[in-house]
Design a protein around this motif. Structure first.
Motif, PDB file in Angstrom:
ATOM      1  N   ARG A  83       0.902  -1.346   0.097  1.00 31.89           N
ATOM      2  CA  ARG A  83      -0.120   0.019   0.005  1.00 31.89           C
ATOM      3  C   ARG A  83       0.845   1.166  -0.067  1.00 31.89           C
ATOM      4  O   ARG A  83       0.565   2.389  -0.471  1.00 31.89           O
ATOM      5  CB  ARG A  83      -0.726   0.048   1.243  1.00 31.89           C
ATOM      6  N   ALA A  86       2.083   1.701  -3.538  1.00 28.89           N
ATOM      7  CA  ALA A  86       1.042   2.473  -4.486  1.00 28.89           C
ATOM      8  C   ALA A  86       0.694   3.784  -4.007  1.00 28.89           C
ATOM      9  O   ALA A  86       0.736   4.660  -4.815  1.00 28.89           O
ATOM     10  CB  ALA A  86      -0.279   1.728  -4.383  1.00 28.89           C
ATOM     11  N   HIS A  87       0.750   4.029  -2.574  1.00 25.10           N
ATOM     12  CA  HIS A  87       0.324   5.437  -2.276  1.00 25.10           C
ATOM     13  C   HIS A  87       1.536   6.441  -2.628  1.00 25.10           C
ATOM     14  O   HIS A  87       1.144   7.663  -3.256  1.00 25.10           O
ATOM     15  CB  HIS A  87       0.103   5.518  -0.881  1.00 25.10           C
ATOM     16  N   GLN A 103      -0.988   3.865 -11.621  1.00 27.73           N
ATOM     17  CA  GLN A 103      -2.243   3.244 -11.465  1.00 27.73           C
ATOM     18  C   GLN A 103      -1.671   1.559 -11.755  1.00 27.73           C
ATOM     19  O   GLN A 103      -2.413   0.748 -11.131  1.00 27.73           O
ATOM     20  CB  GLN A 103      -3.057   3.807 -12.623  1.00 27.73           C
ATOM     21  N   ARG A 106      -0.849   0.520  -8.243  1.00 23.50           N
ATOM     22  CA  ARG A 106      -1.720   0.560  -7.391  1.00 23.50           C
ATOM     23  C   ARG A 106      -2.832  -0.606  -7.794  1.00 23.50           C
ATOM     24  O   ARG A 106      -3.204  -1.084  -6.579  1.00 23.50           O
ATOM     25  CB  ARG A 106      -2.726   1.868  -7.678  1.00 23.50           C
ATOM     26  N   GLY A 107      -2.996  -0.901  -8.906  1.00 28.48           N
ATOM     27  CA  GLY A 107      -3.692  -2.164  -9.437  1.00 28.48           C
ATOM     28  C   GLY A 107      -3.034  -3.501  -8.995  1.00 28.48           C
ATOM     29  O   GLY A 107      -3.740  -4.428  -8.283  1.00 28.48           O
ATOM     30  N   GLN A 110      -3.482  -3.533  -5.021  1.00 28.98           N
ATOM     31  CA  GLN A 110      -4.794  -3.908  -4.517  1.00 28.98           C
ATOM     32  C   GLN A 110      -5.244  -5.356  -4.416  1.00 28.98           C
ATOM     33  O   GLN A 110      -5.896  -5.781  -3.510  1.00 28.98           O
ATOM     34  CB  GLN A 110      -5.775  -3.365  -5.378  1.00 28.98           C
ATOM     35  N   ASP A 114      -4.774  -7.386  -0.587  1.00 25.92           N
ATOM     36  CA  ASP A 114      -5.978  -7.747  -0.308  1.00 25.92           C
ATOM     37  C   ASP A 114      -5.981  -9.191   0.580  1.00 25.92           C
ATOM     38  O   ASP A 114      -6.849  -9.206   1.723  1.00 25.92           O
ATOM     39  CB  ASP A 114      -6.982  -8.320  -1.352  1.00 25.92           C
ATOM     40  N   HIS A 131      -4.943  -7.407 -13.101  1.00 27.47           N
ATOM     41  CA  HIS A 131      -5.743  -6.248 -12.520  1.00 27.47           C
ATOM     42  C   HIS A 131      -5.115  -5.002 -12.735  1.00 27.47           C
ATOM     43  O   HIS A 131      -5.609  -4.033 -13.060  1.00 27.47           O
ATOM     44  CB  HIS A 131      -5.905  -6.468 -11.065  1.00 27.47           C
ATOM     45  N   SER A 135      -6.859  -1.950 -14.962  1.00 30.34           N
ATOM     46  CA  SER A 135      -7.316  -0.643 -13.938  1.00 30.34           C
ATOM     47  C   SER A 135      -6.450   0.369 -14.634  1.00 30.34           C
ATOM     48  O   SER A 135      -7.162   1.411 -14.789  1.00 30.34           O
ATOM     49  CB  SER A 135      -6.721  -1.029 -12.724  1.00 30.34           C
ATOM     50  N   ASP A 326     -10.410   5.476  -3.376  1.00 32.46           N
ATOM     51  CA  ASP A 326     -10.342   5.563  -1.673  1.00 32.46           C
ATOM     52  C   ASP A 326     -10.248   6.995  -1.350  1.00 32.46           C
ATOM     53  O   ASP A 326      -9.657   7.285  -0.371  1.00 32.46           O
ATOM     54  CB  ASP A 326      -9.195   4.871  -1.042  1.00 32.46           C
TER      55      ASP A 326
END
Length: 596
Positions: A83, A86-87, A103, A106-107, A110, A114, A131, A135, A326
């Motif tokens: 995370r 990605a952030h 992106q 981030r995909g 995710q 998870d 994914h 995305s 989010d």
């Protein structure tokens, strides 16, 4: 470095992947910049990809440092690291290419974050790559084949057919991406004419190569410098000669024995443009008369508001990419009406870190052959400034500025790029912050390797930079000018008035959250409850040692009457001392004070 080879994804693997990707992009940055021809040859795709990953690395390292500071022997979890990656990429994404890479990361996160038990292995990596590709394609308003989106989809397709651990899946994805990259010139005529592959796709191949190295310990053979041999291919503006292709005998991107990857940092402010055409029309032609401005901002907004924003921005311009989720989004668009693009963001939520870049004549909408060479100046000043107001003041004085927003210090690459933008044979660098000493030194060393003569004056505050800039004379000999500027900066004592964010031990005692702090030469000297009273005490202590000029730089949150109060205090208590006041804007501190 992570334990390599390893067969599964964990927090350490995320950390290693990000670090290796940054090193690889650092070495390939200039090559990728050189082949950026579609739809506009703005030549900074590699730099923007590098900056995006640099931000991801910083976020991951911060998570590890936080756990180390808390004496947590376990360290961050896999989900924490994914995370953070990605952030960090999302908030630091630069240009079209960087936004799409953010992106993609981030995909992946995710899926990976998870359910660690289910998604830390080879099958989990396959799901993450799929994914990510899907995305990223959804985030682009008008996808075009032959771009980084095509390469990402090919990587996911190849991974789908791979069996085994993360190393085998990563290698399959890499080979699929590499094959797709080689085919991009056949999908976009402008690439075919220039004889190059897609720049964004080339960057993604580098990132996937780092993923392979993370799990196998082996550096895959990657694309190398050269020119694609294609029917009808021709050089365009000298770009093809510096192009990159999938070579018959490809060369790896490991540094040579005498090379230091740390010398390859770069950060850029000018717009990336739709560097690979991910968002251009399906006609796949480079438009010469595109929108005049690139607008980028982070946006805090609800999903429904962002859906409406996409429609509005799509109608205003092109090259639209909106990534995130989010509640936090990164918005990138090219428009003729920059104000309307920002207003659309305000209606959707709260935009911030707004960057607007004007595509000047002879810049991104002309090819390299059409762009007239710009004469290099003899000398320039590059300065880091903490607020928009001071940025304007420095710019009016002829300096090239790098804006350091509160909590967002510039990286060495950003300073290097500012030195390049100054386009001078000699550059005086003013970091204006004690914490930026090492960053500025690294930037100066990198600029020197590019043949630029750089002098670093270790200014610790923007008011010292103002003093140095006041005596700057470009017509003097370089050494004399640097000595004069250094003397002026060194003769200026500096202070700031700010508000404590938390309880803390200081040189002046214990402060509580909300206390007003007066810092002199970097150390807390006064703790008070009233801004005007604290500032007055600080000023008195500074003038007790003498002085001829007081410089006050007011932040946006400073009380309205404080400048008048302090000017009156100087006028009544200190004869022959002049006062000058500037508006600093959103600079972090309530007040900066200089006494010289």
């Amino acid at each position: 470095m992570a334990q390599v080879p390893q067969t599964f994804f964990d927090a350490l693997a995320v950390r290693t992947w990000c670090g290796l990707a940054l090193e690889t992009l650092g070495r390939a940055r200039e090559e990728i910049d050189a082949i950026n021809v579609y739809p506009v040859a703005d030549g900074d795709t590699g730099t923007n990809l590098y900056l995006t990953v640099e931000s991801a690395v910083a976020a991951v390292e911060a998570v590890f440092a936080g756990h180390a500071a808390g004496s947590d022997p376990e360290g961050p979890t896999f989900a924490d690291a994914a995370r953070a990656m990605a952030h960090g990429a999302l908030i630091g994404a630069r240009g079209n290419s960087g936004t799409i890479l953010a992106q993609l990361l981030r995909g992946m996160a995710q899926v990976l974050a998870d359910d660690e038990a289910a998604h830390a292995d080879g099958p989990g990596l396959r799901l993450a790559l799929r994914h990510a590709a899907d995305s990223a394609r959804q985030a682009v308003a008008h996808p075009v084949e032959g771009t980084v989106l095509t390469v990402a989809s090919a990587a996911a397709d190849a991974a789908d057919g791979a069996e085994g651990d993360c190393g085998k899946v990563a290698r399959a994805a890499y080979e699929g991406a590499r094959t797709a990259l080689a085919a991009t010139p056949a999908q976009l005529p402008v690439l075919e004419r220039a004889g190059v592959v897609d720049a964004g796709g080339r960057g993604l191949v580098a990132v996937l190569g780092a993923l392979v190295e993370t799990f196998t310990g082996e550096t895959p053979r990657v694309v190398a410098a050269g020119v694609v041999s294609l029917p009808g291919a021709r050089a365009s503006g000298g770009v093809a000669a510096a192009g990159a292709v999938v070579a018959e005998e490809p060369v790896g991107l490991r540094p040579g024995p005498d090379e230091d990857p740390r010398d390859l940092h770069a950060r850029v402010e000018p717009a990336d443009g739709p560097a690979q055409g991910e968002c251009a029309d399906s006609t796949a032609t480079a438009h010469q008369d595109g929108p005049a401005f690139e607008v980028i901002y982070l946006l805090e907004a609800e999903d429904a508001a962002v859906a409406r924003l996409r429609g509005r921005l799509d109608a205003l311009g092109d090259s639209l990419v909106v990534v995130g989720g989010d509640g936090l989004w990164n918005v990138h668009v090219h428009v003729d009406d920059a104000g309307a693009a920002v207003e659309a963001g305000i209606e959707a939520g709260r935009p911030y870190r707004i960057r607007i870049t004007h595509f000047g004549a002879g810049d991104v909408h002309t090819t390299g052959a059409e762009r007239p060479p710009r004469e290099r100046a003899q000398r320039a000043v590059v300065a880091v400034v903490p607020g928009e107001g001071l940025a304007g003041l420095y710019t009016e004085s002829g300096a090239t500025t790098v804006l350091a927003r509160p909590g967002e210090p510039p990286a060495s690459g950003e300073l290097v790029q500012a030195v390049r933008r100054a386009h001078a044979r000699e550059v005086v660098l003013l970091p204006n912050d004690a914490e930026l000493r090492h960053t500025a030194a690294a930037a100066a060393e990198q600029a020197r390797t590019e043949g630029i003569r750089v002098a670093l004056i270790p200014t610790r505050s923007a008011v010292q930079g103002i003093a140095a800039l006041a005596v700057h004379e470009p017509e003097r000999r370089f050494d004399e000018d640097v000595v004069s500027m250094t003397s002026a900066a060194g003769a200026t004592r500096y202070a700031e008035v700010t508000v404590a964010e938390r309880q803390s031990w200081t040189m002046a005692g214990i402060c509580q959250a909300g206390d007003v702090l007066g810092l002199i030469d970097g150390d807390v000297a006064v703790i008070g409850t009233d801004v005007a009273a604290t500032a007055g005490t600080v000023l008195d202590r500074m003038l007790a040692a003498g002085g001829e000029m007081v410089t006050l730089v007011l932040g946006d949150e400073a009380p309205e009457a404080i400048a008048e109060h302090l000017e009156g205090r100087v006028r009544e208590g200190y004869l022959a001392v002049d006062t000058v006041v500037y508006r600093g804007g959103r600079q972090g501190s309530l007040l900066l004070i200089g006494v010289e």
